[in-house]
Design a protein around this motif. Structure first.
Motif, PDB file in Angstrom:
ATOM      1  N   HIS A  44     -31.253  27.238  -3.821  1.00 48.97           N
ATOM      2  CA  HIS A  44     -30.682  26.007  -3.268  1.00 48.97           C
ATOM      3  C   HIS A  44     -31.783  25.100  -2.757  1.00 48.97           C
ATOM      4  CE1 HIS A  44     -30.961  28.560   0.404  1.00 48.97           C
ATOM      5  NE2 HIS A  44     -31.154  27.409   1.055  1.00 48.97           N
ATOM      6  N   ALA A  45     -31.523  23.811  -2.781  1.00 50.09           N
ATOM      7  CA  ALA A  45     -32.378  22.823  -2.133  1.00 50.09           C
ATOM      8  C   ALA A  45     -31.607  22.301  -0.932  1.00 50.09           C
ATOM      9  CB  ALA A  45     -32.720  21.684  -3.092  1.00 50.09           C
ATOM     10  N   ALA A  46     -32.281  22.196   0.232  1.00 54.48           N
ATOM     11  CA  ALA A  46     -31.574  21.893   1.476  1.00 54.48           C
ATOM     12  C   ALA A  46     -32.130  20.635   2.132  1.00 54.48           C
ATOM     13  CB  ALA A  46     -31.686  23.071   2.443  1.00 54.48           C
ATOM     14  N   PHE A  47     -31.216  19.869   2.759  1.00 52.31           N
ATOM     15  CA  PHE A  47     -31.570  18.605   3.392  1.00 52.31           C
ATOM     16  C   PHE A  47     -30.718  18.409   4.641  1.00 52.31           C
ATOM     17  CE2 PHE A  47     -31.947  18.388  -1.172  1.00 52.31           C
ATOM     18  CZ  PHE A  47     -33.224  17.899  -1.374  1.00 52.31           C
ATOM     19  N   PRO A  48     -31.206  17.653   5.618  1.00 55.10           N
ATOM     20  CA  PRO A  48     -30.362  17.320   6.770  1.00 55.10           C
ATOM     21  C   PRO A  48     -29.381  16.211   6.418  1.00 55.10           C
ATOM     22  CG  PRO A  48     -32.492  16.258   6.990  1.00 55.10           C
ATOM     23  CD  PRO A  48     -32.572  17.099   5.749  1.00 55.10           C
ATOM     24  N   THR A  49     -28.275  16.151   7.124  1.00 54.64           N
ATOM     25  CA  THR A  49     -27.315  15.061   6.969  1.00 54.64           C
ATOM     26  C   THR A  49     -26.858  14.596   8.342  1.00 54.64           C
ATOM     27  OG1 THR A  49     -25.157  14.375   6.101  1.00 54.64           O
ATOM     28  CG2 THR A  49     -25.391  16.688   6.694  1.00 54.64           C
ATOM     29  N   PHE A  50     -26.694  13.282   8.502  1.00 55.40           N
ATOM     30  CA  PHE A  50     -26.149  12.721   9.734  1.00 55.40           C
ATOM     31  C   PHE A  50     -24.689  12.326   9.549  1.00 55.40           C
ATOM     32  CE2 PHE A  50     -29.879  12.754  12.191  1.00 55.40           C
ATOM     33  CZ  PHE A  50     -30.957  12.473  11.361  1.00 55.40           C
ATOM     34  N   ASP A  51     -24.205  12.356   8.313  1.00 57.27           N
ATOM     35  CA  ASP A  51     -22.819  11.990   8.025  1.00 57.27           C
ATOM     36  C   ASP A  51     -22.224  13.049   7.113  1.00 57.27           C
ATOM     37  OD1 ASP A  51     -21.207   8.844   7.082  1.00 57.27           O
ATOM     38  OD2 ASP A  51     -20.401  10.848   7.435  1.00 57.27           O
ATOM     39  N   PRO A  52     -21.805  14.181   7.681  1.00 58.90           N
ATOM     40  CA  PRO A  52     -21.314  15.270   6.834  1.00 58.90           C
ATOM     41  C   PRO A  52     -20.050  14.913   6.061  1.00 58.90           C
ATOM     42  CG  PRO A  52     -20.926  15.748   9.148  1.00 58.90           C
ATOM     43  CD  PRO A  52     -21.812  14.548   9.111  1.00 58.90           C
ATOM     44  N   ALA A  53     -19.183  14.079   6.662  1.00 55.21           N
ATOM     45  CA  ALA A  53     -17.946  13.715   5.966  1.00 55.21           C
ATOM     46  C   ALA A  53     -18.262  12.934   4.692  1.00 55.21           C
ATOM     47  CB  ALA A  53     -17.042  12.909   6.887  1.00 55.21           C
ATOM     48  N   ALA A  54     -19.187  11.970   4.779  1.00 59.29           N
ATOM     49  CA  ALA A  54     -19.570  11.209   3.597  1.00 59.29           C
ATOM     50  C   ALA A  54     -20.262  12.101   2.580  1.00 59.29           C
ATOM     51  CB  ALA A  54     -20.477  10.049   3.985  1.00 59.29           C
ATOM     52  N   THR A  55     -21.077  13.050   3.061  1.00 59.53           N
ATOM     53  CA  THR A  55     -21.755  13.988   2.168  1.00 59.53           C
ATOM     54  C   THR A  55     -20.747  14.819   1.393  1.00 59.53           C
ATOM     55  OG1 THR A  55     -23.671  14.094   3.637  1.00 59.53           O
ATOM     56  CG2 THR A  55     -23.399  15.910   2.082  1.00 59.53           C
ATOM     57  N   VAL A  56     -19.712  15.297   2.093  1.00 59.62           N
ATOM     58  CA  VAL A  56     -18.660  16.078   1.433  1.00 59.62           C
ATOM     59  C   VAL A  56     -17.894  15.212   0.446  1.00 59.62           C
ATOM     60  CG1 VAL A  56     -16.495  17.311   1.805  1.00 59.62           C
ATOM     61  CG2 VAL A  56     -18.451  17.753   3.303  1.00 59.62           C
TER      62      VAL A  56
END
Length: 222
Positions: free
Chosen positions: A17-29
């Motif tokens: 897997h490649a991993a990154f931070p997110t500040f907007d998990p809902a938009a990411t989903v």
């Protein structure tokens, strides 16, 4: 096969897997799961991690095919770093003073098949300028970590067991709860777990009543 050929044998099997931070998990989903149709396949809820000052977080994964995944970290109580309106470059740079845990959440994980292979890569790292920094047994994987010459964290990982369909369902519930909580004031891991319990009760009631459980998109519009 000679000892020299064993040591130079290519054992890596691709990206885990490649991993990154997110500040907007809902938009990411919405982007990965709902738009691109990459299913949620795993999630980890962690109350801190290592140092005492490490925040609570959720780590969630999307299946991008061929056993590969892209993953994101959402840290409770942390605001965006950089300018969220400037796509790309502003998000890619981490200013001085950025917490180490945040920088390390952006890492590449490479998959190997066995404990023997994992230990072989640890041996190679330990004999180099970039020795293994930690070896960790997670929920379903065992991993070794180091930083490459550019400062990026690299993880080499092996599966301890297959992830079950029940865990996939748990991940889906976790992410639905995260989207609800992240949209409200002061999101926290406690609020996420409370909302997840509510969703379990709601869906159990539907199953008992013989009613279909809504898909994530249907649940939003209900």
């Amino acid at each position: 096969m000679t000892d020299a050929s064993i040591q130079t044998e290519h054992r890596v099997k691709g990206v885990d897997h490649a991993a990154f931070p997110t500040f907007d998990p809902a938009a990411t989903v919405r982007f990965y799961r709902d738009t691109l149709k990459f299913p949620v396949v795993h999630s980890i809820c962690a109350a801190g991690w290592g140092p005492d000052d490490h925040p609570d977080f959720i780590h969630f994964f999307f299946d991008i095919g061929s056993g590969d995944r892209i993953a994101f970290f959402y840290y409770f109580g942390h605001e965006p770093v950089g300018n969220p309106d400037a796509r790309g470059d502003a998000w890619a740079r981490l200013p001085e003073g950025t917490p180490e845990f945040f920088a390390n959440s952006r890492h590449l994980a490479i998959h190997v098949d066995s404990e023997e292979d994992l230990l072989e890569y640890r041996r190679r790292l330990d004999e180099s300028r970039w020795p293994c920094e930690m070896q960790v047994m997670h929920e379903t994987i065992e991993s070794i970590y180091t930083h490459d010459p550019n400062g990026y964290m690299i993880e080499i990982t092996r599966a301890l067991r297959p992830v079950t369909p029940q865990e996939d369902l748990d991940a889906e519930l976790t992410i639905d709860a995260l989207c609800d909580v992240a949209a409200g004031p002061e999101p926290s891991l406690d609020k996420l777990l409370t909302r997840k319990a509510e969703l379990i009760v709601e869906r159990a009631a539907r199953w008992e009543a013989g009613r279909p459980v809504p898909t994530p998109t249907e649940a939003v519009t209900e």
